[in-house]
Design a protein around this motif. Sequence first.
Motif, short mmCIF file in Angstrom:
data_model
loop_
_atom_site.label_atom_id
_atom_site.label_comp_id
_atom_site.label_asym_id
_atom_site.label_seq_id
_atom_site.Cartn_x
_atom_site.Cartn_y
_atom_site.Cartn_z
N GLU A 129 0.81 -1.22 0.00
CA GLU A 129 0.00 0.00 0.00
C GLU A 129 0.85 1.27 0.00
OE1 GLU A 129 -2.77 -0.12 3.22
OE2 GLU A 129 -3.58 -2.07 2.65
N LYS A 130 2.15 1.14 0.18
CA LYS A 130 3.01 2.32 0.21
C LYS A 130 3.05 2.95 -1.18
CE LYS A 130 7.46 4.11 1.73
NZ LYS A 130 6.82 5.20 2.49
N LYS A 131 2.81 4.26 -1.25
CA LYS A 131 2.60 4.91 -2.55
C LYS A 131 3.87 5.46 -3.18
CE LYS A 131 -2.23 6.01 -1.66
NZ LYS A 131 -3.30 7.02 -1.67
N ASP A 132 4.85 5.89 -2.36
CA ASP A 132 6.07 6.47 -2.94
C ASP A 132 7.18 5.44 -3.00
OD1 ASP A 132 5.89 6.66 -0.10
OD2 ASP A 132 7.68 7.90 -0.08
N ALA A 133 8.00 5.55 -4.03
CA ALA A 133 9.15 4.67 -4.19
C ALA A 133 10.27 5.45 -4.89
CB ALA A 133 8.78 3.45 -5.02
N PRO A 134 11.48 5.42 -4.37
CA PRO A 134 11.86 4.70 -3.15
C PRO A 134 11.30 5.38 -1.90
CG PRO A 134 13.70 6.03 -3.89
CD PRO A 134 12.64 6.13 -4.96
N SER A 135 11.41 4.72 -0.78
CA SER A 135 10.91 5.28 0.47
C SER A 135 11.72 6.50 0.88
CB SER A 135 11.00 4.23 1.58
OG SER A 135 12.36 3.95 1.89
N GLY A 136 11.09 7.37 1.67
CA GLY A 136 11.82 8.52 2.20
C GLY A 136 13.01 8.10 3.03
N THR A 137 12.88 6.97 3.73
CA THR A 137 13.98 6.46 4.54
C THR A 137 15.17 6.07 3.65
OG1 THR A 137 12.42 5.65 6.20
CG2 THR A 137 14.64 4.71 6.23
N ALA A 138 14.88 5.40 2.54
CA ALA A 138 15.95 5.01 1.62
C ALA A 138 16.65 6.24 1.04
CB ALA A 138 15.39 4.15 0.49
N ILE A 139 15.89 7.27 0.74
CA ILE A 139 16.48 8.52 0.23
C ILE A 139 17.37 9.16 1.28
CG2 ILE A 139 15.97 10.86 -0.55
CD1 ILE A 139 13.42 9.70 -1.86
N THR A 140 16.92 9.16 2.55
CA THR A 140 17.75 9.71 3.63
C THR A 140 19.04 8.91 3.77
OG1 THR A 140 15.80 10.50 4.81
CG2 THR A 140 17.82 10.28 6.09
N ILE A 141 18.95 7.59 3.64
CA ILE A 141 20.15 6.74 3.69
C ILE A 141 21.10 7.12 2.55
CG2 ILE A 141 20.98 4.38 3.37
CD1 ILE A 141 18.36 3.47 4.80
N ALA A 142 20.55 7.29 1.35
CA ALA A 142 21.38 7.67 0.20
C ALA A 142 22.03 9.03 0.44
CB ALA A 142 20.53 7.71 -1.06
N GLU A 143 21.28 9.97 0.99
CA GLU A 143 21.83 11.29 1.26
C GLU A 143 22.97 11.23 2.28
OE1 GLU A 143 17.78 13.93 0.34
OE2 GLU A 143 18.27 13.33 2.40
N GLY A 144 22.85 10.32 3.25
CA GLY A 144 23.92 10.14 4.23
C GLY A 144 25.19 9.63 3.59
N ILE A 145 25.05 8.77 2.59
CA ILE A 145 26.22 8.27 1.85
C ILE A 145 26.81 9.38 0.99
CG2 ILE A 145 27.01 6.62 0.11
CD1 ILE A 145 24.74 4.74 1.16
N ILE A 146 25.95 10.11 0.30
CA ILE A 146 26.40 11.19 -0.58
C ILE A 146 27.17 12.26 0.19
CG2 ILE A 146 25.57 13.12 -2.02
CD1 ILE A 146 23.26 11.16 -2.88
N GLU A 147 26.69 12.58 1.39
CA GLU A 147 27.35 13.61 2.21
C GLU A 147 28.74 13.21 2.66
OE1 GLU A 147 24.71 14.31 5.44
OE2 GLU A 147 23.16 15.27 4.19
#
Length: 234
Positions: free
Chosen positions: A134-152
């Motif tokens: 039922e989750k509508k957005d992909a990727p999840s906001g959590t996954a994006i935050t994880i990616a941003e942590g790697i990018i930083e």
Amino acid sequence: MKIALLGYGKMGKTIEKLAVDKGHEIVYKLDSEFEEGTLKDADVAIEFSVPEAAVKNITRSFSEGIPIVCGTTGWLDDYNNVLNKCEERNAGFIYASNFSVGVNLFFNINAYVAKLMVPWDEYAVSIEEIHHTEKKDAPSGTAITIAEGIIENTDKENWKLDEGSGNTIPISAKREGDVKGTHSVAYRSTIDTISIKHEAHTRDGFAKGAILAAEWLVKKGSGVYTMKDVLGIS
């Protein structure tokens, strides 16, 4: 503490139960199909709705002078506009892609591992997230935050759904049954794989974290904060 619930789906109902168990009172509920109570009676609002409703719910709370905690993802194209409105109203606001204490600790672990891996360019990094159907957005906001942590913390410049190369991190998003949320980061080489993973077993962790953030924000009153502020994570 008197709480307004903006969004009354599975998360809203879980928050209601745990908040009442802690001695808090739910004075207002809003969902797409009903409205109950009075928003102005609330000390704080907790918003878990849908991307299409999030900005309206947040700015309405600002207008009423009610600090708001928001866990809805998928609306961040409007994030800067929301921050401007928060400042104009001298309101209180916490947004998090995930309010789970465990996930927020995981975010810090992820950033630390990313720093460690910088010298070892033979390892290719990737992210996988699994959620309920039922989750509508992909990727999840959590996954994006994880990616941003790697990018930083590395030379990575971007992320992309289902594909990646060079300076782009691939994120795989799967939808299966009633999965509460699983996120993993893998560093793969031809020799071995290093991985870290967070798996949610129930929605209680997200709800408890949102209530904790609301309790914290009520004491602050105004300003824009994150879960790092709530948890005292530097």
